[in-house]
Design a protein around this motif. Sequence first.
Motif, PDB file in Angstrom:
ATOM      1  N   UNK A 242     -24.453 -15.738 -34.774  1.00 46.64           N
ATOM      2  CA  UNK A 242     -25.908 -15.801 -34.939  1.00 46.64           C
ATOM      3  C   UNK A 242     -26.433 -17.225 -34.898  1.00 46.64           C
ATOM      4  N   UNK A 243     -25.632 -18.186 -35.359  1.00 48.93           N
ATOM      5  CA  UNK A 243     -26.118 -19.579 -35.412  1.00 48.93           C
ATOM      6  C   UNK A 243     -26.371 -20.132 -34.016  1.00 48.93           C
ATOM      7  N   UNK A 244     -25.683 -19.571 -33.035  1.00 47.41           N
ATOM      8  CA  UNK A 244     -25.936 -20.006 -31.656  1.00 47.41           C
ATOM      9  C   UNK A 244     -27.368 -19.667 -31.239  1.00 47.41           C
ATOM     10  N   UNK A 245     -27.825 -18.507 -31.630  1.00 39.27           N
ATOM     11  CA  UNK A 245     -29.157 -18.031 -31.224  1.00 39.27           C
ATOM     12  C   UNK A 245     -30.280 -18.499 -32.155  1.00 39.27           C
ATOM     13  N   UNK A 246     -29.922 -18.772 -33.413  1.00 38.97           N
ATOM     14  CA  UNK A 246     -30.943 -19.032 -34.426  1.00 38.97           C
ATOM     15  C   UNK A 246     -31.856 -20.203 -34.042  1.00 38.97           C
ATOM     16  N   UNK A 247     -33.155 -19.978 -34.142  1.00 42.85           N
ATOM     17  CA  UNK A 247     -34.168 -21.007 -33.881  1.00 42.85           C
ATOM     18  C   UNK A 247     -34.169 -21.528 -32.439  1.00 42.85           C
ATOM     19  N   UNK A 248     -33.627 -20.750 -31.522  1.00 39.90           N
ATOM     20  CA  UNK A 248     -33.686 -21.160 -30.114  1.00 39.90           C
ATOM     21  C   UNK A 248     -35.116 -21.043 -29.606  1.00 39.90           C
ATOM     22  N   UNK A 249     -35.481 -21.941 -28.687  1.00 35.58           N
ATOM     23  CA  UNK A 249     -36.841 -21.937 -28.123  1.00 35.58           C
ATOM     24  C   UNK A 249     -36.867 -21.479 -26.662  1.00 35.58           C
ATOM     25  N   UNK A 250     -35.699 -21.491 -26.030  1.00 33.56           N
ATOM     26  CA  UNK A 250     -35.648 -21.087 -24.628  1.00 33.56           C
ATOM     27  C   UNK A 250     -34.215 -20.845 -24.207  1.00 33.56           C
ATOM     28  N   UNK A 251     -34.067 -20.083 -23.139  1.00 35.35           N
ATOM     29  CA  UNK A 251     -32.718 -19.716 -22.692  1.00 35.35           C
ATOM     30  C   UNK A 251     -32.598 -19.852 -21.180  1.00 35.35           C
ATOM     31  N   UNK A 252     -31.544 -20.543 -20.744  1.00 38.13           N
ATOM     32  CA  UNK A 252     -31.161 -20.515 -19.336  1.00 38.13           C
ATOM     33  C   UNK A 252     -30.065 -19.471 -19.190  1.00 38.13           C
ATOM     34  N   UNK A 253     -30.300 -18.513 -18.301  1.00 33.98           N
ATOM     35  CA  UNK A 253     -29.343 -17.438 -18.073  1.00 33.98           C
ATOM     36  C   UNK A 253     -28.723 -17.681 -16.702  1.00 33.98           C
ATOM     37  N   UNK A 254     -27.459 -18.069 -16.691  1.00 32.92           N
ATOM     38  CA  UNK A 254     -26.843 -18.584 -15.467  1.00 32.92           C
ATOM     39  C   UNK A 254     -25.933 -17.542 -14.815  1.00 32.92           C
ATOM     40  N   UNK A 255     -26.010 -17.441 -13.479  1.00 31.41           N
ATOM     41  CA  UNK A 255     -24.990 -16.691 -12.739  1.00 31.41           C
ATOM     42  C   UNK A 255     -24.518 -17.536 -11.571  1.00 31.41           C
TER      43      UNK A 255
ATOM     44  N   UNK B  41     -32.484 -30.390 -12.709  1.00 27.53           N
ATOM     45  CA  UNK B  41     -33.619 -30.920 -13.470  1.00 27.53           C
ATOM     46  C   UNK B  41     -34.799 -29.954 -13.407  1.00 27.53           C
ATOM     47  N   UNK B  42     -34.992 -29.312 -12.261  1.00 32.63           N
ATOM     48  CA  UNK B  42     -36.092 -28.351 -12.108  1.00 32.63           C
ATOM     49  C   UNK B  42     -35.928 -27.187 -13.083  1.00 32.63           C
ATOM     50  N   UNK B  43     -34.694 -26.707 -13.214  1.00 31.43           N
ATOM     51  CA  UNK B  43     -34.435 -25.593 -14.135  1.00 31.43           C
ATOM     52  C   UNK B  43     -34.717 -26.018 -15.575  1.00 31.43           C
ATOM     53  N   UNK B  44     -34.279 -27.207 -15.939  1.00 28.45           N
ATOM     54  CA  UNK B  44     -34.496 -27.692 -17.301  1.00 28.45           C
ATOM     55  C   UNK B  44     -35.987 -27.926 -17.569  1.00 28.45           C
ATOM     56  N   UNK B  45     -36.675 -28.488 -16.582  1.00 27.76           N
ATOM     57  CA  UNK B  45     -38.116 -28.700 -16.753  1.00 27.76           C
ATOM     58  C   UNK B  45     -38.853 -27.377 -16.896  1.00 27.76           C
ATOM     59  N   UNK B  46     -38.433 -26.388 -16.129  1.00 34.14           N
ATOM     60  CA  UNK B  46     -39.096 -25.075 -16.173  1.00 34.14           C
ATOM     61  C   UNK B  46     -38.934 -24.436 -17.548  1.00 34.14           C
ATOM     62  N   UNK B  47     -37.718 -24.421 -18.076  1.00 32.09           N
ATOM     63  CA  UNK B  47     -37.514 -23.766 -19.367  1.00 32.09           C
ATOM     64  C   UNK B  47     -38.192 -24.578 -20.479  1.00 32.09           C
ATOM     65  N   UNK B  48     -38.221 -25.902 -20.332  1.00 30.82           N
ATOM     66  CA  UNK B  48     -38.880 -26.740 -21.334  1.00 30.82           C
ATOM     67  C   UNK B  48     -40.379 -26.455 -21.369  1.00 30.82           C
ATOM     68  N   UNK B  49     -40.999 -26.410 -20.198  1.00 30.48           N
ATOM     69  CA  UNK B  49     -42.437 -26.159 -20.123  1.00 30.48           C
ATOM     70  C   UNK B  49     -42.776 -24.772 -20.690  1.00 30.48           C
ATOM     71  N   UNK B  50     -41.954 -23.773 -20.352  1.00 31.96           N
ATOM     72  CA  UNK B  50     -42.200 -22.420 -20.866  1.00 31.96           C
ATOM     73  C   UNK B  50     -42.010 -22.357 -22.378  1.00 31.96           C
ATOM     74  N   UNK B  51     -41.013 -23.077 -22.874  1.00 27.38           N
ATOM     75  CA  UNK B  51     -40.765 -23.083 -24.321  1.00 27.38           C
ATOM     76  C   UNK B  51     -41.945 -23.712 -25.054  1.00 27.38           C
ATOM     77  N   UNK B  52     -42.464 -24.805 -24.529  1.00 27.83           N
ATOM     78  CA  UNK B  52     -43.613 -25.474 -25.164  1.00 27.83           C
ATOM     79  C   UNK B  52     -44.836 -24.554 -25.150  1.00 27.83           C
ATOM     80  N   UNK B  53     -45.058 -23.906 -24.007  1.00 27.90           N
ATOM     81  CA  UNK B  53     -46.192 -22.992 -23.890  1.00 27.90           C
ATOM     82  C   UNK B  53     -46.066 -21.844 -24.899  1.00 27.90           C
ATOM     83  N   UNK B  54     -44.862 -21.324 -25.027  1.00 24.62           N
ATOM     84  CA  UNK B  54     -44.632 -20.215 -25.962  1.00 24.62           C
ATOM     85  C   UNK B  54     -44.905 -20.644 -27.403  1.00 24.62           C
ATOM     86  N   UNK B  55     -44.434 -21.831 -27.768  1.00 24.07           N
ATOM     87  CA  UNK B  55     -44.658 -22.340 -29.129  1.00 24.07           C
ATOM     88  C   UNK B  55     -46.160 -22.512 -29.383  1.00 24.07           C
ATOM     89  N   UNK B  56     -46.861 -23.086 -28.400  1.00 23.89           N
ATOM     90  CA  UNK B  56     -48.312 -23.290 -28.563  1.00 23.89           C
ATOM     91  C   UNK B  56     -49.028 -21.958 -28.737  1.00 23.89           C
TER      92      UNK B  56
END
Length: 192
Positions: free
Chosen positions: A79-92, A165-180
């Motif tokens: 559970x500690x892995x998931x706790x307080x997470x703000x965004x997730x990259x799901x990789x294949x 970097x594009x993937x990281x920027x995308x998840x960061x921007x979405x995480x910030x938007x979600x928090x706001x």
Amino acid sequence: MTSMKKDKMILKIIVLGASNVGKTSIMKRYTEGTFSSERKASVGTDFMRKTITLNDAEVELQIWDTAGSERFHAGTLGNSFYRNAHGCLLVYDVTSANSMSQLSKWKEEVLEKLGDDNFIPIVVVANKIDIQNEDSPDTSEVLTWCKENFYGHIETSVKDNIGVAAAMNAITALAIETIRNQNMKRDSNEVS
Ligand code: GDP
Ligand code: MG
């Protein structure tokens, strides 16, 4: 928890997906600028940090690695892995049908571990596009699945340094938007 120091926001990003898809490689490419074709045993550390500036805001990303425990099955991550997470990259891995078929299992795991009150954005990462060839499995089902779930889909090659970097920027921007959005919702609930 929304971690807000004066101006600096701290975001926890978790990186999930089947074993061998390149999760650790993505994190190393992004935080250290390196790539190794060798398969190394798990890094042992919980997360890697990188501070970036996005739309004039300073953001410290804490990017969490599974440290190899995903090779058994999804349920092995604590559970500690998931706790307080703000965004997730799901990789294949675009060359691995098995890694594609695991995506929905990981999605269910994220939703279950975080619970209904803790929505976080997910961006799907299609890694290893440098080795895509005629034998590679068809990715159209993954694209449809992403559309249905409103997940972004970004193609990467950690090896050729494409899209990371594009993937990281995308998840960061979405995480910030979600928090706001969540803060706004909370504030308006307090008023009413
Ligand atoms: P993890 O198990 O998901 O953490 O995967 P790793 O990051 O350990 O990577 C597994 C293997 O895939 C390693 O041998 C990496 O060098 C290789 N790899 C990772 N990303 C890429 C990529 O974009 N292209 C290629 N050709 N190999 C990659
Ligand atoms: Mg790894």
